[in-house]
Design an enzyme around this catalytic site. Structure first.
Site, mmCIF file in Angstrom:
data_model
loop_
_atom_site.group_PDB
_atom_site.id
_atom_site.type_symbol
_atom_site.label_atom_id
_atom_site.label_comp_id
_atom_site.label_asym_id
_atom_site.label_seq_id
_atom_site.Cartn_x
_atom_site.Cartn_y
_atom_site.Cartn_z
ATOM 1 N N ASN A 28 -52.964 -0.597 16.537
ATOM 2 C CA ASN A 28 -52.225 0.503 17.156
ATOM 3 C C ASN A 28 -53.239 1.319 17.935
ATOM 4 O O ASN A 28 -54.034 2.051 17.349
ATOM 5 C CB ASN A 28 -51.537 1.348 16.069
ATOM 6 N N LYS B 19 -52.792 3.751 19.855
ATOM 7 C CA LYS B 19 -52.416 5.166 20.010
ATOM 8 C C LYS B 19 -52.638 5.596 21.476
ATOM 9 O O LYS B 19 -52.492 4.776 22.362
ATOM 10 C CB LYS B 19 -53.157 6.034 18.991
ATOM 11 N N HIS C 26 -43.765 6.097 13.140
ATOM 12 C CA HIS C 26 -45.179 6.361 12.809
ATOM 13 C C HIS C 26 -45.319 7.820 12.387
ATOM 14 O O HIS C 26 -44.653 8.706 12.942
ATOM 15 C CB HIS C 26 -46.069 6.052 14.013
ATOM 16 N N GLU D 76 -47.410 10.012 13.035
ATOM 17 C CA GLU D 76 -47.745 10.953 14.107
ATOM 18 C C GLU D 76 -46.498 11.319 14.912
ATOM 19 O O GLU D 76 -46.376 12.438 15.410
ATOM 20 C CB GLU D 76 -48.847 10.339 14.996
ATOM 21 N N GLU E 174 -48.125 3.423 5.431
ATOM 22 C CA GLU E 174 -49.278 4.161 5.925
ATOM 23 C C GLU E 174 -49.322 5.534 5.261
ATOM 24 O O GLU E 174 -48.654 6.470 5.727
ATOM 25 C CB GLU E 174 -49.185 4.343 7.445
ATOM 26 N N GLY F 64 -56.768 7.901 9.931
ATOM 27 C CA GLY F 64 -57.784 8.539 10.761
ATOM 28 C C GLY F 64 -58.734 9.441 9.992
ATOM 29 O O GLY F 64 -59.489 10.214 10.586
ATOM 30 N N SER G 110 -57.122 3.892 7.812
ATOM 31 C CA SER G 110 -58.568 3.688 7.714
ATOM 32 C C SER G 110 -58.944 2.286 7.256
ATOM 33 O O SER G 110 -59.917 2.113 6.515
ATOM 34 C CB SER G 110 -59.207 4.750 6.810
ATOM 35 N N GLY H 3 -55.615 1.448 13.282
ATOM 36 C CA GLY H 3 -55.786 2.393 14.372
ATOM 37 C C GLY H 3 -57.197 2.307 14.930
ATOM 38 O O GLY H 3 -57.519 1.431 15.737
ATOM 39 N N GLY H 4 -58.057 3.203 14.488
ATOM 40 C CA GLY H 4 -59.405 3.334 15.037
ATOM 41 C C GLY H 4 -60.152 2.017 15.191
ATOM 42 O O GLY H 4 -60.725 1.732 16.255
HETATM 43 P P1 13P Z 1 -56.518 4.503 11.384
HETATM 44 O O1 13P Z 1 -56.788 3.028 11.155
HETATM 45 O O2 13P Z 1 -57.296 5.068 12.520
HETATM 46 O O3 13P Z 1 -56.642 5.273 10.117
HETATM 47 O O4 13P Z 1 -54.983 4.610 11.841
HETATM 48 C C1 13P Z 1 -54.007 3.981 11.095
HETATM 49 C C2 13P Z 1 -52.736 4.067 11.830
HETATM 50 O O5 13P Z 1 -52.160 5.137 11.998
HETATM 51 C C3 13P Z 1 -52.168 2.826 12.381
HETATM 52 O O6 13P Z 1 -50.883 3.016 12.845
#
Ligand code: 13P
Length: 248
Positions: free
Chosen positions: A9, A11, A94, A96, A166, A172, A211, A232-233
């Site tokens: 993802n 983002k 999600h 967010e 999640e 994050g 993470s 994500g990251g």
């Molecule tokens: P991180 O891997 O950066 O923690 O993000 C997870 C996420 O929100 C994937 O949708």
């Protein structure tokens, strides 16, 4: 045996150039195994990714989808549009989106249905905040988020969907759920689905997100009810993302 799925993802990161080079680097470094692999990119890069991934196993997804089919909904992107640009997946709900943009259980269920109606596989994101975990509300929250979709779409709809657990406190933050913490919730999600339809529960892919990194992926992905990752990251770096994929 469920197929694993590793999904990035991105983002709201990158540029047209970096999206293309990240996509190319993933494709070049990929030793395809039994697991599926996908990236959920910003809408404006989907056309480029559709072209770049045409002959590769890398699937493309969107990070959201409108809760309506078409019409006067300024700024929204419909499932039909996603399909047109080769999206196989769309994230819905999600954290967010739920936290910053007001997505509710009801609107997430509507988005889920819109995606499915167009043959785009919805990836339903659910998970508790730190305060909810500390108040022993984890299972209530996850069940509520899941039930909202089952009520609207019906249990059969989960036969063509993915779930991503999640925990918000792990997104994050660098703090990941332990293998056992994640497995406990994944198992509960599968059991809740199984109470309604065991065959669907046995088949549905439940991804972990929060993470996930090459260093912790193997342990998490080795758990019985964790069928992949939503990353994500670490998905913004081709090598990290590939290392996670290759550790499946
Ligand atoms: P991180 O891997 O950066 O923690 O993000 C997870 C996420 O929100 C994937 O949708």
């Amino acid at each position: 045996m469920r197929q694993s799925l590793i999904m990035g993802n991105w983002k709201m990161n990158g540029s047209a150039e970096s999206a293309k080079s990240l996509c190319n680097a993933i494709i070049e470094g990929l030793n395809t195994g039994d697991a599926g692999i996908a990236v959920c990119a910003p809408y404006v890069y989907l056309a480029d990714l559709q072209a770049l991934t045409a002959d590769s196993p890398l699937a493309v997804g969107a990070q959201n989808v409108a809760d309506q089919a078409s019409g006067a909904y300024t700024g929204e992107i419909s499932a039909t549009m996603l399909k047109e640009f080769g999206c196989e997946y769309a994230l819905v709900g999600h954290s967010e989106r739920r936290t910053y943009y007001g997505d509710t259980d009801e609107s997430v269920a509507a988005r889920f249905c819109q995606a499915q109606a167009e043959g785009v596989v919805p990836v339903l994101c659910i998970g508790e905040t730190l305060a909810e975990r500390e108040a022993n509300e984890t299972f209530n929250v996850v069940n509520r988020q899941l039930d909202a979709v089952i009520e609207k779409a019906g249990i059969e709809a989960l036969s063509n969907a993915v779930i991503a657990y999640e925990p918000v406190w792990a997104i994050g933050t660098g703090v990941t759920a332990s293998d056992d913490q994640a497995q406990e919730v994944h198992k509960a999600i599968r059991e809740r689905i199984g109470a309604k339809d065991q065959a669907i529960a046995d088949k549905i892919q439940i991804l972990y997100g929060g993470s996930m990194k090459p260093a912790n992926a193997k342990g998490l992905l080795g758990m019985a009810d964790i069928d992949g990752g939503l990353i994500g990251g670490a998905s913004l770096d081709a090598q990290s993302f590939l290392d996670i994929y290759h550790s499946v």
